[in-house]
Design an enzyme around this catalytic site. Structure first.
Site, short mmCIF file in Angstrom:
data_model
loop_
_atom_site.label_atom_id
_atom_site.label_comp_id
_atom_site.label_asym_id
_atom_site.label_seq_id
_atom_site.Cartn_x
_atom_site.Cartn_y
_atom_site.Cartn_z
N TRP A 127 0.93 -1.28 -0.07
CA TRP A 127 0.01 0.04 0.06
C TRP A 127 0.91 1.14 -0.03
O TRP A 127 1.90 1.40 0.77
CB TRP A 127 -0.80 -0.25 1.28
CG TRP A 127 -2.05 0.90 1.21
CD1 TRP A 127 -2.09 2.34 1.36
CD2 TRP A 127 -3.53 0.46 0.66
NE1 TRP A 127 -3.34 2.85 1.31
CE2 TRP A 127 -4.02 1.50 1.13
CE3 TRP A 127 -4.07 -0.81 0.29
CZ2 TRP A 127 -5.65 1.64 0.63
CZ3 TRP A 127 -5.18 -0.74 0.35
CH2 TRP A 127 -6.26 0.64 0.36
N PHE A 164 10.57 -0.34 13.59
CA PHE A 164 9.49 0.34 13.29
C PHE A 164 9.74 1.43 12.08
O PHE A 164 9.97 2.45 12.64
CB PHE A 164 8.66 0.78 14.48
CG PHE A 164 7.21 1.52 14.35
CD1 PHE A 164 6.10 0.58 14.14
CD2 PHE A 164 7.20 2.67 14.16
CE1 PHE A 164 5.02 0.99 13.85
CE2 PHE A 164 5.92 3.45 13.69
CZ PHE A 164 4.56 2.39 13.80
N SER A 213 -0.07 -2.28 5.57
CA SER A 213 0.53 -1.96 6.83
C SER A 213 0.15 -2.89 7.77
O SER A 213 0.82 -3.24 8.78
CB SER A 213 0.74 -0.51 7.39
OG SER A 213 1.48 0.24 6.40
N GLU A 235 -0.71 -5.78 7.48
CA GLU A 235 -0.31 -7.24 7.73
C GLU A 235 1.22 -7.21 7.97
O GLU A 235 1.85 -8.37 7.95
CB GLU A 235 -0.55 -7.81 6.12
CG GLU A 235 -1.96 -8.10 5.79
CD GLU A 235 -2.91 -6.83 5.72
OE1 GLU A 235 -2.48 -5.72 4.96
OE2 GLU A 235 -3.84 -7.04 5.96
N CYS A 253 3.66 2.86 5.10
CA CYS A 253 3.29 4.16 5.12
C CYS A 253 1.73 4.39 5.17
O CYS A 253 0.88 3.84 4.36
CB CYS A 253 3.59 4.70 3.62
SG CYS A 253 2.94 6.54 3.54
N VAL A 254 1.15 4.93 6.15
CA VAL A 254 -0.29 5.12 6.62
C VAL A 254 -0.58 6.58 6.51
O VAL A 254 0.12 7.30 7.00
CB VAL A 254 -0.71 4.65 7.89
CG1 VAL A 254 -2.16 4.25 7.79
CG2 VAL A 254 -0.10 3.27 8.19
N HIS A 314 -9.83 4.90 9.85
CA HIS A 314 -9.40 3.59 9.50
C HIS A 314 -7.78 3.96 9.76
O HIS A 314 -7.25 2.99 10.23
CB HIS A 314 -9.35 3.40 7.98
CG HIS A 314 -9.03 2.13 7.54
ND1 HIS A 314 -7.91 1.75 7.28
CD2 HIS A 314 -9.74 0.85 7.77
CE1 HIS A 314 -7.79 0.44 6.89
NE2 HIS A 314 -8.98 0.16 6.95
N THR A 321 -11.48 8.77 7.12
CA THR A 321 -12.29 7.93 8.14
C THR A 321 -11.32 7.65 9.16
O THR A 321 -10.13 7.93 9.07
CB THR A 321 -12.89 6.50 7.51
OG1 THR A 321 -11.62 5.96 7.20
CG2 THR A 321 -13.60 6.77 6.28
C1 DLZ Z 1 -7.27 -0.23 3.85
C2 DLZ Z 1 -6.05 0.80 4.04
C3 DLZ Z 1 -6.14 1.95 4.10
C4 DLZ Z 1 -7.43 2.72 3.79
N1 DLZ Z 1 -5.15 3.06 4.16
C5 DLZ Z 1 -3.76 2.30 4.15
C6 DLZ Z 1 -2.73 3.07 4.38
O1 DLZ Z 1 -2.76 4.24 4.22
N2 DLZ Z 1 -1.57 2.41 4.33
C7 DLZ Z 1 -1.60 1.05 4.40
O2 DLZ Z 1 -0.25 0.46 4.53
N3 DLZ Z 1 -2.70 0.42 4.25
C8 DLZ Z 1 -3.78 0.89 4.16
N4 DLZ Z 1 -4.86 0.03 4.06
C9 DLZ Z 1 -4.68 -1.40 3.90
C10 DLZ Z 1 -4.58 -2.23 5.35
O3 DLZ Z 1 -3.32 -1.82 5.88
C11 DLZ Z 1 -4.80 -3.46 5.09
O4 DLZ Z 1 -3.87 -4.04 4.11
C12 DLZ Z 1 -6.44 -3.87 4.90
O5 DLZ Z 1 -6.92 -3.34 5.83
C13 DLZ Z 1 -6.66 -5.59 4.84
O6 DLZ Z 1 -6.31 -5.94 6.11
#
Ligand code: DLZ
Length: 161
Positions: free
Chosen positions: A29, A120, A63, A65, A87-88, A95, A93
């Protein structure tokens, strides 16, 4: 306070990584970012003496996983340390908050469970630009920082052990 450049560190204080084995787990992601983090980590480990054949790189979907991917790395390989890279980016939302909390706690728990460094290297940012700045951009590369931390922690274990 100015934000630290993540790629700037005292090279004299980094022990040799010769003979050390590392796992790198990378979230797909936001791969534009996480791919750059992985490249930074890989090159930094090599720069400090790690052999390419002693660096295992594996990918997971997101992330969330990273935790299980890192656990697999500890269970099924003989690495000395695992670097997790993700990277999130804040969305509309909550989430973001759930993923960040889950990954942070999950990685913390792995350190204790395996008595091994799990580093980390997850960027948690408000927007894409902040992430780019920290993935080889104007604020350096979080992957470099994670690699240096991994080397220092393995050296500490070797020193005490
Ligand atoms: C679903 C999701 C969202 C909305 N945003 C991110 C993100 O910014 N960065 C990231 O690494 N993963 C994101 N995911 C995916 C979740 O980490 C995960 O892969 C899904 O919820 C399935 O378990």
């Amino acid at each position: 306070m100015a934000t630290k450049n993540l790629s700037e560190y005292d090279i004299e204080k980094v022990p040799s990584a010769r003979g050390m084995k590392f796992g790198i787990v990378v979230a797909e992601w936001n791969y534009e970012i996480t791919g750059a983090l992985a490249e930074g980590a890989f090159e930094t480990l090599k720069k400090h003496g790690a052999d390419e054949k002693n660096i295992i790189v594996k990918h997971v979907p997101g992330s969330f996983e990273l935790i299980l991917g890192a656990q697999y790395m500890a269970e099924y390989t003989d690495v000395d340390a695992v670097i997790v890279l993700g990277c999130v980016i804040q969305g509309e939302t909550p989430h973001f908050d759930y993923i960040c909390a889950g990954v942070t706690q999950g990685i913390t728990d792995l350190n204790i469970k395996y008595n091994k460094p799990f580093i980390f290297g997850v960027l948690t940012t408000n927007n894409q630009q902040q992430a780019l700045d920290r993935a080889g951009g104007r604020l350096g590369n979080k992957g470099d920082e994670a690699a240096v931390t991994a080397i220092k922690m393995v050296a500490l274990r070797n020193d005490i052990n």
